[in-house]
Design an enzyme around this catalytic site. Structure first.
Site, mmCIF file in Angstrom:
data_model
loop_
_atom_site.group_PDB
_atom_site.id
_atom_site.type_symbol
_atom_site.label_atom_id
_atom_site.label_comp_id
_atom_site.label_asym_id
_atom_site.label_seq_id
_atom_site.Cartn_x
_atom_site.Cartn_y
_atom_site.Cartn_z
ATOM 1 N N ARG A 114 -0.300 25.201 32.940
ATOM 2 C CA ARG A 114 -1.099 26.424 32.735
ATOM 3 C C ARG A 114 -2.158 26.097 31.696
ATOM 4 N NH1 ARG A 114 0.571 32.670 31.915
ATOM 5 N NH2 ARG A 114 0.901 32.322 34.130
ATOM 6 N N HIS A 162 -4.485 31.227 40.520
ATOM 7 C CA HIS A 162 -3.078 31.459 40.154
ATOM 8 C C HIS A 162 -2.248 31.474 41.447
ATOM 9 C CE1 HIS A 162 0.302 32.466 37.844
ATOM 10 N NE2 HIS A 162 0.012 33.675 37.420
ATOM 11 N N GLN A 203 1.439 32.900 41.666
ATOM 12 C CA GLN A 203 1.500 34.360 41.672
ATOM 13 C C GLN A 203 1.361 34.889 43.096
ATOM 14 O OE1 GLN A 203 1.869 36.663 39.007
ATOM 15 N NE2 GLN A 203 2.169 37.981 40.786
ATOM 16 N N ASP A 221 -5.235 43.794 38.310
ATOM 17 C CA ASP A 221 -4.891 42.849 37.238
ATOM 18 C C ASP A 221 -5.699 43.279 36.014
ATOM 19 O OD1 ASP A 221 -4.082 40.650 35.740
ATOM 20 O OD2 ASP A 221 -5.397 39.210 36.757
ATOM 21 N N CYS A 242 0.145 41.775 38.852
ATOM 22 C CA CYS A 242 0.821 40.510 38.519
ATOM 23 C C CYS A 242 1.539 40.581 37.171
ATOM 24 C CB CYS A 242 -0.181 39.366 38.529
ATOM 25 S SG CYS A 242 -1.549 39.618 37.400
ATOM 26 N N ARG A 275 8.615 35.946 41.780
ATOM 27 C CA ARG A 275 8.097 34.693 41.220
ATOM 28 C C ARG A 275 9.203 33.632 41.225
ATOM 29 N NH1 ARG A 275 3.734 34.823 37.868
ATOM 30 N NH2 ARG A 275 3.864 32.586 38.257
HETATM 31 N N1 CP Z 1 1.956 37.054 36.106
HETATM 32 C C1 CP Z 1 2.110 36.027 35.253
HETATM 33 O O1 CP Z 1 1.703 34.901 35.529
HETATM 34 O O2 CP Z 1 2.738 36.348 34.106
HETATM 35 P P1 CP Z 1 2.897 35.423 32.819
HETATM 36 O O3 CP Z 1 1.518 35.287 32.209
HETATM 37 O O4 CP Z 1 3.850 36.168 31.939
HETATM 38 O O5 CP Z 1 3.412 34.087 33.251
HETATM 39 N N1 NVA Z 2 -5.851 37.235 35.060
HETATM 40 C C1 NVA Z 2 -4.776 37.161 34.093
HETATM 41 C C2 NVA Z 2 -3.497 36.865 34.783
HETATM 42 C C3 NVA Z 2 -2.302 36.773 33.863
HETATM 43 C C4 NVA Z 2 -1.040 36.457 34.610
HETATM 44 C C5 NVA Z 2 -5.101 36.110 33.057
HETATM 45 O O1 NVA Z 2 -5.585 35.032 33.446
HETATM 46 O O2 NVA Z 2 -4.879 36.347 31.885
#
Ligand code: CP
Ligand code: NVA
Length: 307
Positions: free
Chosen positions: A103, A130, A133, A224, A264, A292
């Site tokens: 990530r 993502h 997700q 989101d 999400c 997930r």
């Molecule tokens: N939706 C999601 O990816 O959540 P986190 O940021 O908690 O991993």
């Molecule tokens: N769009 C959001 C998703 C978090 C799971 C971000 O990137 O922060």
């Protein structure tokens, strides 16, 4: 047949429709308690430069359920935090680990890792995509409606990483998706065009600035956060721009009466979604978060070649 063994999953478009369906089938089996050959002796590395609750924990539990082990690689406590080049880190981690989930901010960084490491590398969220997700999202939609093909989905809010993977995923499985964003925050044009090229003719992927157009007849309404990780400083200036895209009861009434609501998470109640909708009868967000785990257990089993 599992065709994902040994593969990197950096984008939703790294999978075919058939591969996504096979993965969702396996995820459903895992959710029912099915077990498969063990990943004993295999190690998943989690290299996260951004915060995470769902992705970090669900990947960890998924690997444990497969019988494998997990190493949390905080960049702040590794030499990466002191500037060791990604190509060096990738080659070294490749000698220790069996699969790596990353990530980070730049998509280019996960691409670099994948180029320099032989093990499967999984995008656990970048600024661009993502995909993990969206695998869980599709599983959740399947649970409510069965067949995905021909369903209508609306995504409201920021043209961000989640919207990008959603466009590609919906295109592949035949969901008609309308993405509604403020003019200042559209999805990436190249990804929109890629999704439109992938989509079968009756299942278009479109972009609009009109939230009411997007939700018309939609069976899935998705939102989101308005400011993603790394954009927090823009939050106050973004709020007024995004207000018309809030998923609230009035907007939801313009969707299909059987519509489900997805997010999400984490959610900002009172911004992109109201408390009443998030906690309401149409919300599926807790199932979506649970999924997930099952989707990523299937993904790990497949890229590790266990199935
Ligand atoms: N939706 C999601 O990816 O959540 P986190 O940021 O908690 O991993
Ligand atoms: N769009 C959001 C998703 C978090 C799971 C971000 O990137 O922060």
């Amino acid at each position: 047949m599992n065709t994902l063994a040994g593969r990197d999953i950096l984008s939703m478009a790294d999978m075919t429709a058939a591969e996504i369906h096979a993965l969702l089938d396996l995820a459903r089996q895992y959710k029912r308690g099915h077990t498969t050959p063990t990943a004993q002796g295999r190690v998943l590395g989690l290299l996260f430069t951004k915060a995470s609750t769902r992705t970090r924990v669900s990947f960890s539990v998924a690997m444990m359920r497969l019988g494998g082990q997990v190493l949390d690689l905080n960049p702040g406590t590794t030499q990466m935090g002191r500037g060791e080049p990604l190509c060096d880190t990738a080659r070294v981690l490749d000698r220790y680990l069996d699969v790596l989930a990353i990530r980070t901010f730049a998509q280019a960084d996960v691409v670099t890792f994948a180029e320099w490491a032989q093990m499967p590398v999984i995008n656990a969220l970048t600024d661009r995509e993502h995909p993990c997700q969206v695998l869980a999202d599709l599983l959740t939609v399947q649970e409510s409606f069965g067949d995905l093909r021909g369903l209508k989905m609306a995504y409201l809010g920021d043209g961000n990483n989640v919207s990008h993977s959603l466009m590609l995923g919906c295109a592949l499985v035949g969901i008609t998706l309308t993405v509604a964003t403020p003019p200042q925050h559209p999805p990436d044009r190249d990804i929109l065009h890629q999704a439109q090229a992938l989509a079968a003719a009756p299942s278009p992927i479109t972009h609009t600035h009109d939230p009411e157009v997007a939700v018309q007849q939609a069976q899935v309404v998705y939102t989101d956060v308005w400011a993603s990780m790394g954009q927090e400083a823009e939050n106050q200036e973004r709020i007024p721009r995004f207000q018309p895209y809030q998923v609230n009861e009035a907007l939801l009434q313009k969707a299909d009466p059987q519509a489900i609501v997805l997010h999400c998470l984490p959610a900002h109640r009172g911004e992109e979604i109201t408390e009443a909708v998030l906690e309401g009868r149409q919300s599926r967000v807790w199932d979506q978060a649970e999924n997930r785990l099952h989707a990523q257990q299937a993904l790990l089993a497949q890229v590790l070649g266990l199935v």
